[in-house]
Write a protein that holds these residues in place. Structure first.
Motif, PDB file in Angstrom:
ATOM      1  N   SER A   1     -86.777   8.574  52.854  1.00 16.68           N
ATOM      2  CA  SER A   1     -85.783   9.625  52.764  1.00 16.68           C
ATOM      3  C   SER A   1     -86.186  10.670  51.720  1.00 16.68           C
ATOM      4  N   ASP A   2     -86.755  10.184  50.577  1.00 20.14           N
ATOM      5  CA  ASP A   2     -87.168  11.094  49.523  1.00 20.14           C
ATOM      6  C   ASP A   2     -88.247  12.051  49.996  1.00 20.14           C
ATOM      7  N   LEU A   3     -89.123  11.575  50.879  1.00 24.05           N
ATOM      8  CA  LEU A   3     -90.198  12.424  51.378  1.00 24.05           C
ATOM      9  C   LEU A   3     -89.660  13.588  52.194  1.00 24.05           C
ATOM     10  N   ASN A   4     -88.473  13.399  52.756  1.00 28.18           N
ATOM     11  CA  ASN A   4     -87.879  14.444  53.588  1.00 28.18           C
ATOM     12  C   ASN A   4     -87.022  15.419  52.789  1.00 28.18           C
ATOM     13  N   GLN A   5     -86.866  15.150  51.480  1.00 23.57           N
ATOM     14  CA  GLN A   5     -86.038  16.002  50.639  1.00 23.57           C
ATOM     15  C   GLN A   5     -86.850  17.197  50.136  1.00 23.57           C
ATOM     16  N   PRO A   6     -86.198  18.326  49.871  1.00 22.57           N
ATOM     17  CA  PRO A   6     -86.912  19.468  49.293  1.00 22.57           C
ATOM     18  C   PRO A   6     -87.549  19.093  47.965  1.00 22.57           C
ATOM     19  N   ILE A   7     -88.691  19.657  47.685  1.00 14.86           N
ATOM     20  CA  ILE A   7     -89.413  19.341  46.457  1.00 14.86           C
ATOM     21  C   ILE A   7     -88.628  19.810  45.239  1.00 14.86           C
ATOM     22  N   SER A   8     -88.035  20.991  45.309  1.00 14.10           N
ATOM     23  CA  SER A   8     -87.319  21.545  44.164  1.00 14.10           C
ATOM     24  C   SER A   8     -85.844  21.179  44.230  1.00 14.10           C
ATOM     25  N   ASP A   9     -85.260  20.957  43.081  1.00 11.08           N
ATOM     26  CA  ASP A   9     -83.847  20.661  42.955  1.00 11.08           C
ATOM     27  C   ASP A   9     -83.218  21.790  42.137  1.00 11.08           C
ATOM     28  N   SER A  10     -82.229  22.467  42.702  1.00 12.67           N
ATOM     29  CA  SER A  10     -81.646  23.638  42.044  1.00 12.67           C
ATOM     30  C   SER A  10     -81.083  23.299  40.670  1.00 12.67           C
ATOM     31  N   TRP A  11     -80.473  22.136  40.539  1.00 12.06           N
ATOM     32  CA  TRP A  11     -79.903  21.754  39.252  1.00 12.06           C
ATOM     33  C   TRP A  11     -81.003  21.497  38.225  1.00 12.06           C
ATOM     34  N   GLU A  12     -82.112  20.907  38.672  1.00 16.08           N
ATOM     35  CA  GLU A  12     -83.223  20.656  37.758  1.00 16.08           C
ATOM     36  C   GLU A  12     -83.836  21.972  37.278  1.00 16.08           C
ATOM     37  N   ILE A  13     -83.950  22.938  38.182  1.00 14.00           N
ATOM     38  CA  ILE A  13     -84.446  24.259  37.789  1.00 14.00           C
ATOM     39  C   ILE A  13     -83.481  24.905  36.795  1.00 14.00           C
TER      40      ILE A  13
END
Length: 325
Positions: free
Chosen positions: A135-147
């Motif tokens: 499932s993680d592989l299918n997630q976007p690489i960037s996370d808006s909250w982390e940015i």
């Protein structure tokens, strides 16, 4: 009793002094000394022409800092500032607020917004089973909250007393993530609610370069217009406890006074990009305040790009006079 609020992104020299990049500008108008003389003149006129003038500045780099300190001291002002960024770019993202030394000051808050966002989050526990990994592989690489948590941007807020009434003045320079609208939405929403939290029901004014346009969802949400479906993004990395308070909305000084935001506050034509002419700077407020006057801004640029002979920054200076009710 009135108070005059001026907000100005003065354009850090590390950006401006690049004639190859600002190829539509005359090189002599990009020089820091030339621009500083104009900036100083514009600020002094606001202080001389109005009572209780408070100056909010963005892009206060290390080059500008000693000049601003001396300038304000000579006018019997005190300048509160915070520089952030890196040495290689002259700490270009600094902000500051200058107030008359005679003005009663009750409190000062300096808050790193990314730290404030992080305080409302908790890293998710990682599950190493195969289905989760897939499932993680299918997630976007960037996370808006982390940015949003990675930015160095700082917010300054002062509480002053005008006519025996408390008034909070804040300034912020929103990080420019125009390709990441979710990050902009997070910062705008958190900044708004933080201002309400700090002021605890008292009158406040929040001025600065917010890097959002009036047609953007983030701006619409700040003023409570057409934002019924405004939702912050989900995070794959963090459990976020923060929720936007949609009942807490801001008023914009130019919108309140003129019925419309300025046609533009930022204008430039840089190498490798198209001509940019948009409104990014605002003076927001909340409480028992009325806008008596706003600084008149030009309808259209008269040159090919700012800075030019009479405009020392790629941003226009904006200003509003408020009466405390």
């Amino acid at each position: 009793m009135t108070v005059r609020i001026v907000s100005y992104n003065i354009f850090a020299p590390v950006y401006a002094d690049r004639p190859d990049h600002y190829f539509k500008c005359k090189p002599e108008f990009l020089k820091s000394d030339y621009r500083w003389n104009l900036i100083r003149s514009h600020l002094k006129k606001e202080i001389d022409d109005h009572e209780n003038t408070i100056i909010c500045l963005q892009e206060v780099s290390l080059w500008f800092l000693p000049k601003l300190e001396l300038f304000f001291r000579q006018l019997n002002y005190i300048f509160f500032h915070n520089l952030f960024g890196q040495q290689r770019n002259d700490y270009l993202s600094g902000i500051g607020i200058a107030i008359p030394m005679s003005m009663q000051l009750n409190s000062i808050s300096i808050i790193k917004i990314s730290d404030h966002i992080r305080s409302m989050s908790q890293p998710r526990e990682k599950n190493t089973n195969s289905s989760t990994l897939e499932s993680d592989l299918n997630q976007p690489i960037s996370d808006s909250w982390e940015i949003a948590m990675s930015t160095p941007h700082v917010f300054i807020c002062l509480q002053i007393i005008i006519d025996n009434k408390p008034l909070y003045i804040g300034t912020y320079h929103m990080p420019c993530f125009y390709k990441e609208p979710n990050v902009m939405a997070i910062h705008a929403s958190v900044m708004k609610d933080l201002m309400f939290q700090l002021t605890n029901g008292e009158n406040f004014i929040l001025a600065g370069d917010f890097n959002i346009k009036p047609q953007d969802t983030s701006y619409q949400a700040l003023i409570g217009k057409d934002c019924v479906d405004f939702n912050l993004p989900q995070s794959n990395t963090y459990e976020i406890t923060y929720q936007c308070n949609t009942k807490q909305i801001l008023k914009s000084a130019y919108l309140e006074k003129n019925g419309i935001e300025p046609k533009y506050t930022d204008f430039s034509h840089k190498k490798g990009s198209t001509r940019f002419c948009e409104t990014l700077d605002y003076i927001f407020f909340n409480g028992d305040l009325t806008v008596e006057e706003v600084l008149e801004l030009p309808e259209d640029p008269t040159s090919e790009s700012y800075p030019d002979e009479t405009h020392p920054s790629d941003h226009l200076m904006i200003a509003a006079t408020f009466r405390l009710l």
